[in-house]
Write a protein that holds these residues in place. Structure first.
Motif, mmCIF file in Angstrom:
data_model
loop_
_atom_site.group_PDB
_atom_site.id
_atom_site.type_symbol
_atom_site.label_atom_id
_atom_site.label_comp_id
_atom_site.label_asym_id
_atom_site.label_seq_id
_atom_site.Cartn_x
_atom_site.Cartn_y
_atom_site.Cartn_z
ATOM 1 N N LYS A 5 -17.047 -67.605 -0.388
ATOM 2 C CA LYS A 5 -16.474 -67.227 -1.592
ATOM 3 C C LYS A 5 -17.004 -69.098 -2.158
ATOM 4 O O LYS A 5 -17.492 -69.247 -3.371
ATOM 5 C CB LYS A 5 -15.049 -66.751 -2.082
ATOM 6 C CG LYS A 5 -14.624 -66.561 -3.606
ATOM 7 C CD LYS A 5 -13.303 -66.119 -3.388
ATOM 8 C CE LYS A 5 -12.981 -65.886 -4.959
ATOM 9 N NZ LYS A 5 -12.120 -65.725 -5.247
ATOM 10 N N HIS A 6 -16.156 -70.048 -1.300
ATOM 11 C CA HIS A 6 -16.552 -71.373 -1.844
ATOM 12 C C HIS A 6 -17.741 -71.926 -1.901
ATOM 13 O O HIS A 6 -18.521 -72.471 -3.273
ATOM 14 C CB HIS A 6 -14.979 -71.896 -0.685
ATOM 15 C CG HIS A 6 -15.417 -73.761 -1.488
ATOM 16 N ND1 HIS A 6 -14.777 -73.967 -2.103
ATOM 17 C CD2 HIS A 6 -15.525 -75.085 -0.900
ATOM 18 C CE1 HIS A 6 -15.423 -75.149 -2.544
ATOM 19 N NE2 HIS A 6 -15.317 -75.440 -1.472
ATOM 20 N N SER A 9 -19.139 -70.496 -4.518
ATOM 21 C CA SER A 9 -18.212 -71.233 -6.410
ATOM 22 C C SER A 9 -19.018 -72.688 -6.396
ATOM 23 O O SER A 9 -19.446 -72.757 -7.781
ATOM 24 C CB SER A 9 -17.285 -70.815 -6.739
ATOM 25 O OG SER A 9 -16.648 -71.370 -5.853
ATOM 26 N N GLU A 35 -18.717 -58.115 -4.654
ATOM 27 C CA GLU A 35 -17.240 -58.884 -5.569
ATOM 28 C C GLU A 35 -16.183 -60.262 -5.341
ATOM 29 O O GLU A 35 -16.285 -60.511 -6.108
ATOM 30 C CB GLU A 35 -16.525 -57.882 -6.083
ATOM 31 C CG GLU A 35 -17.148 -56.866 -7.026
ATOM 32 C CD GLU A 35 -16.493 -55.009 -6.543
ATOM 33 O OE1 GLU A 35 -16.192 -55.049 -6.330
ATOM 34 O OE2 GLU A 35 -17.229 -54.106 -7.743
ATOM 35 N N GLN A 36 -15.897 -59.592 -4.203
ATOM 36 C CA GLN A 36 -15.056 -60.917 -3.180
ATOM 37 C C GLN A 36 -15.567 -62.446 -3.550
ATOM 38 O O GLN A 36 -15.060 -63.346 -3.564
ATOM 39 C CB GLN A 36 -14.593 -60.100 -1.480
ATOM 40 C CG GLN A 36 -13.750 -60.908 -1.577
ATOM 41 C CD GLN A 36 -13.476 -60.309 -0.043
ATOM 42 O OE1 GLN A 36 -13.946 -59.525 0.777
ATOM 43 N NE2 GLN A 36 -12.261 -61.387 0.914
ATOM 44 N N VAL A 37 -16.940 -62.505 -2.847
ATOM 45 C CA VAL A 37 -17.305 -63.762 -2.728
ATOM 46 C C VAL A 37 -17.772 -64.004 -4.360
ATOM 47 O O VAL A 37 -17.740 -65.078 -3.794
ATOM 48 C CB VAL A 37 -18.649 -63.607 -1.903
ATOM 49 C CG1 VAL A 37 -19.502 -64.337 -1.602
ATOM 50 C CG2 VAL A 37 -18.217 -63.436 0.121
ATOM 51 N N GLY A 38 -18.509 -62.905 -5.080
ATOM 52 C CA GLY A 38 -18.539 -63.648 -6.170
ATOM 53 C C GLY A 38 -20.323 -64.043 -6.154
ATOM 54 O O GLY A 38 -20.677 -64.451 -7.452
ATOM 55 N N THR A 183 -10.216 -73.173 2.513
ATOM 56 C CA THR A 183 -10.076 -72.392 3.558
ATOM 57 C C THR A 183 -9.788 -72.876 5.541
ATOM 58 O O THR A 183 -9.337 -72.058 5.681
ATOM 59 C CB THR A 183 -11.885 -72.419 3.738
ATOM 60 O OG1 THR A 183 -12.447 -72.382 2.066
ATOM 61 C CG2 THR A 183 -12.143 -71.428 5.168
#
Length: 188
Positions: A5-6, A9, A35-38, A183
Motif C-alpha cells: 500500500k505504501h 501511494s 482495493e486494500q493496496v490502492g 510498516t
C-alpha cells in the motif's frame, strides 16, 4: 505484502500515472487486494499469456510500462514490459533471468526508490552530456582564435570534464530508500 500500500501511494506521489495489478488469483481475492493496496485497476485469473497480452495493451497505451513480478508465470510479461523488475529473494530463477532489473530483496518499498533513482540518474546523464558538449564546443572555438592555450583546453576538456561529470553523478548517492515506519512498526 504489508508494504504494498505504501509503495503504491509513494509511486503515485512520484508521478506514476497508473498502477495495474495482474494476477492469477480469483476475481474476489484480486478485487479485495486491489482495493486494500490502492491500485487503479486489476485483472484477475490471468494465465501467463494473458499477462503478456495485458502488458502489450498497456505498452500500446502508455510511454513506458514497468512490470514487477516474482514467479515463473510472470517471466513472459517481465520480458514484454518496457522494464521488467523481478523481486529477488522470492523470485524464481526464470523471473530473475528474464527481468531487466532484479531486486535482491522482497521489499516492495524499494520500488519508489528505484523509480526516483532512475529518474534522477536520467537527469544527471543529460546534464553531463550537455555540459560536456558545451565545454568541448567552447574550447573548439576558443583554441583556434588563441583565447585558450591547447594545454589548458586538453586539461579542462578531458580531466576537468571527467572530474565535473563524476562529481555531478555523485549527487545520486544522496538518494536513499525511504523507511516506512508504519510498516516496520506493524512487523516488529
Amino acid at each position: 505484502r504489508p508494504e504494498a500500500k505504501h509503495a503504491v501511494s509513494r509511486l503515485k506521489a512520484l508521478g506514476v500515472e497508473r498502477t495495474v495489478m495482474l494476477t492469477g488469483d480469483n476475481e474476489r481475492t484480486a478485487r479485495a487486494i486491489a482495493e486494500q493496496v490502492g491500485v487503479d485497476d486489476y485483472r484477475a485469473e490471468l494465465l501467463p499469456q494473458e499477462k503478456v497480452d495485458a502488458i502489450d495493451g498497456l505498452v500500446d497505451e502508455y510511454d513506458g510500462v514497468a512490470m514487477v513480478g516474482d514467479g515463473i508465470n510472470d517471466a513472459p510479461a517481465l520480458a514484454t514490459a518496457t522494464v521488467g523488475v523481478a523481486m529477488g529473494a522470492a523470485g524464481t530463477d526464470t523471473a530473475l533471468e528474464t527481468a531487466d532489473i532484479a531486486l535482491m530483496g522482497d521489499d516492495l518499498a524499494k520500488l519508489p526508490y528505484l523509480y526516483e533513482l532512475a529518474n534522477d540518474a536520467n537527469g544527471v546523464i543529460r546534464q553531463n552530456i550537455w555540459a560536456s558538449l558545451v565545454v568541448k564546443a567552447g574550447l573548439a572555438l576558443a583554441v583556434p582564435f588563441g583565447y585558450v592555450p591547447i594545454w589548458l583546453a586538453v586539461l579542462a576538456g578531458d580531466a576537468g570534464m571527467t572530474t565535473a561529470v563524476t562529481g555531478n553523478a555523485m549527487r545520486l548517492s544522496r538518494i536513499t530508500p525511504e523507511i516506512d515506519t508504519e510498516t516496520n512498526a506493524s512487523e516488529g
